[in-house]
Design a protein around this motif. Structure first.
Motif, PDB file in Angstrom:
ATOM      1  N   LEU A  10       0.864  -1.184   0.000  1.00  0.00           N
ATOM      2  CA  LEU A  10       0.000   0.000   0.000  1.00  0.00           C
ATOM      3  C   LEU A  10       0.898   1.231   0.000  1.00  0.00           C
ATOM      4  O   LEU A  10       1.588   1.520   0.978  1.00  0.00           O
ATOM      5  N   ILE A  11       0.907   1.938  -1.105  1.00  0.00           N
ATOM      6  CA  ILE A  11       1.735   3.134  -1.234  1.00  0.00           C
ATOM      7  C   ILE A  11       0.855   4.340  -0.932  1.00  0.00           C
ATOM      8  O   ILE A  11      -0.055   4.675  -1.691  1.00  0.00           O
ATOM      9  N   GLY A  12       1.117   4.974   0.199  1.00  0.00           N
ATOM     10  CA  GLY A  12       0.272   6.066   0.676  1.00  0.00           C
ATOM     11  C   GLY A  12      -0.545   5.594   1.861  1.00  0.00           C
ATOM     12  O   GLY A  12      -1.339   4.650   1.741  1.00  0.00           O
ATOM     13  N   PHE A  13      -0.305   6.220   3.025  1.00  0.00           N
ATOM     14  CA  PHE A  13      -0.978   5.773   4.238  1.00  0.00           C
ATOM     15  C   PHE A  13      -1.579   6.968   4.974  1.00  0.00           C
ATOM     16  O   PHE A  13      -1.453   7.110   6.180  1.00  0.00           O
ATOM     17  N   GLY A  14      -2.247   7.802   4.174  1.00  0.00           N
ATOM     18  CA  GLY A  14      -3.002   8.897   4.750  1.00  0.00           C
ATOM     19  C   GLY A  14      -4.375   8.406   5.173  1.00  0.00           C
ATOM     20  O   GLY A  14      -4.576   7.208   5.433  1.00  0.00           O
ATOM     21  N   ALA A  15      -5.340   9.313   5.209  1.00  0.00           N
ATOM     22  CA  ALA A  15      -6.677   8.954   5.696  1.00  0.00           C
ATOM     23  C   ALA A  15      -7.302   7.848   4.847  1.00  0.00           C
ATOM     24  O   ALA A  15      -7.870   6.886   5.381  1.00  0.00           O
ATOM     25  N   PHE A  16      -7.199   7.968   3.523  1.00  0.00           N
ATOM     26  CA  PHE A  16      -7.821   6.931   2.694  1.00  0.00           C
ATOM     27  C   PHE A  16      -7.000   5.657   2.708  1.00  0.00           C
ATOM     28  O   PHE A  16      -7.554   4.554   2.666  1.00  0.00           O
ATOM     29  N   GLY A  17      -5.678   5.766   2.766  1.00  0.00           N
ATOM     30  CA  GLY A  17      -4.853   4.576   2.862  1.00  0.00           C
ATOM     31  C   GLY A  17      -5.164   3.781   4.108  1.00  0.00           C
ATOM     32  O   GLY A  17      -5.216   2.544   4.079  1.00  0.00           O
ATOM     33  N   ARG A  18      -5.389   4.464   5.226  1.00  0.00           N
ATOM     34  CA  ARG A  18      -5.731   3.771   6.474  1.00  0.00           C
ATOM     35  C   ARG A  18      -7.108   3.107   6.376  1.00  0.00           C
ATOM     36  O   ARG A  18      -7.302   1.998   6.892  1.00  0.00           O
ATOM     37  N   LEU A  19      -8.055   3.778   5.722  1.00  0.00           N
ATOM     38  CA  LEU A  19      -9.362   3.159   5.510  1.00  0.00           C
ATOM     39  C   LEU A  19      -9.220   1.900   4.660  1.00  0.00           C
ATOM     40  O   LEU A  19      -9.835   0.867   4.935  1.00  0.00           O
ATOM     41  N   THR A  20      -8.383   1.982   3.638  1.00  0.00           N
ATOM     42  CA  THR A  20      -8.136   0.830   2.771  1.00  0.00           C
ATOM     43  C   THR A  20      -7.543  -0.329   3.557  1.00  0.00           C
ATOM     44  O   THR A  20      -7.984  -1.484   3.436  1.00  0.00           O
ATOM     45  N   ALA A  21      -6.529  -0.040   4.372  1.00  0.00           N
ATOM     46  CA  ALA A  21      -5.881  -1.090   5.155  1.00  0.00           C
ATOM     47  C   ALA A  21      -6.860  -1.755   6.117  1.00  0.00           C
ATOM     48  O   ALA A  21      -6.856  -2.982   6.292  1.00  0.00           O
ATOM     49  N   ARG A  22      -7.708  -0.941   6.726  1.00  0.00           N
ATOM     50  CA  ARG A  22      -8.654  -1.494   7.700  1.00  0.00           C
ATOM     51  C   ARG A  22      -9.581  -2.525   7.053  1.00  0.00           C
ATOM     52  O   ARG A  22      -9.864  -3.576   7.632  1.00  0.00           O
ATOM     53  N   HIS A  23     -10.036  -2.247   5.840  1.00  0.00           N
ATOM     54  CA  HIS A  23     -11.010  -3.140   5.219  1.00  0.00           C
ATOM     55  C   HIS A  23     -10.367  -4.278   4.433  1.00  0.00           C
ATOM     56  O   HIS A  23     -11.036  -5.283   4.151  1.00  0.00           O
ATOM     57  N   LEU A  24      -9.090  -4.152   4.077  1.00  0.00           N
ATOM     58  CA  LEU A  24      -8.423  -5.227   3.342  1.00  0.00           C
ATOM     59  C   LEU A  24      -7.595  -6.141   4.233  1.00  0.00           C
ATOM     60  O   LEU A  24      -7.192  -7.230   3.802  1.00  0.00           O
TER      61      LEU A  24
END
Length: 254
Positions: A10-24
């Motif tokens: 995951l390249i980019g761990f801002g607000a949307f990156g964190r949302l992505t990580a949480r659900h994946l």
């Protein structure tokens, strides 16, 4: 079977990156890279760019204006058959950049989750995502179908498979006008909160959904969408016409 999860970069761990990580994170071991990130919040392992880019699947959760530099940086580290997915708010420009800058064997899929950290804070099931095949080949279309199927079955998202051009043409109105009107209303604050109507409350709910979006999101939606200027100009022309009608009416009553 070992039960091991596939690695996802995951390249980019801002607000949307964190949302992505949480659900994946239930399906993948996530290795995130973001120079600005200082904590992983438990859903991803922070790592260097080379390690994240060497995963079988890579999601690019970076601003559209940073995409070209990001693609150049990850290119030397990609697996020959890696799957690279972007999540930008526009699709024509990212599709062109990925096709031009990534090696021919790398698989590419464009996506646009039609939600953000605010609208997805209570869960993403039932929300919408656009999925775009980038390269015009059977394998590329198959990759897009697989990504779409995962989004539908695993994440319970409502999936639209469209071309990058069709996406941007519709998004120019759907997103372009929403963000433009919200930006103008934010500039008019403070706005009334006591004696309001249901329609005004709903309008303010829409404003609140984009209130915390970064300036880069607004720039991407308004500047990087090739169809946005046409929609924006029509909106301003109609607003000017309405103002002209009102001004003429006021002069007629004098």
């Amino acid at each position: 079977m070992t039960g091991e999860k596939e690695k996802l970069g995951l390249i980019g761990f801002g607000a949307f990156g964190r949302l992505t990580a949480r659900h994946l994170s239930p399906w993948f071991d996530i290795y995130a890279h973001d120079p600005a990130a200082t904590d992983s919040d438990g859903h991803a392992t922070l790592t260097d760019l080379a390690t994240a880019a060497a995963c079988p699947t890579i999601i690019l959760a970076v601003p559209v204006e940073a995409l070209e530099a990001t693609l150049t940086a990850i290119r030397p580290h990609l697996r020959p058959d890696a799957l690279v997915i972007d999540v930008g708010s526009v699709k024509v420009k990212p599709a062109r950049l990925m096709e031009d800058l990534l090696p021919p064997g790398v698989r590419i899929v464009g996506t646009h989750p039609l939600f953000g950290p605010q609208s997805g804070k209570d869960g993403i099931a039932g929300l919408r995502i656009a999925v775009c095949a980038v390269r015009d080949a059977p394998d590329a279309r198959r990759d897009a179908r697989r990504v779409a199927a995962f989004c539908r079955r695993a994440l319970a998202l409502k999936v639209f498979q469209v071309s990058p051009e069709d996406h941007d043409r519709e998004a120019a109105t759907v997103q372009g006008l929403t963000h433009l009107i919200a930006r103008l209303l934010l500039a008019m604050e403070p706005l009334p909160t006591r004696m309001t109507t249901a329609s005004f409350d709903r309008l303010m709910q829409a404003v609140d959904m984009v209130r915390h979006d970064s300036p880069a999101v607004f720039r991407a939606i308004e500047r990087d969408n090739p169809f946005a200027a046409e929609v924006r100009n029509r909106f301003f022309a109609l607003a000017d016409a309405a103002r002209g009608d009102l001004d003429a009416g006021e002069r007629g009553t004098v």
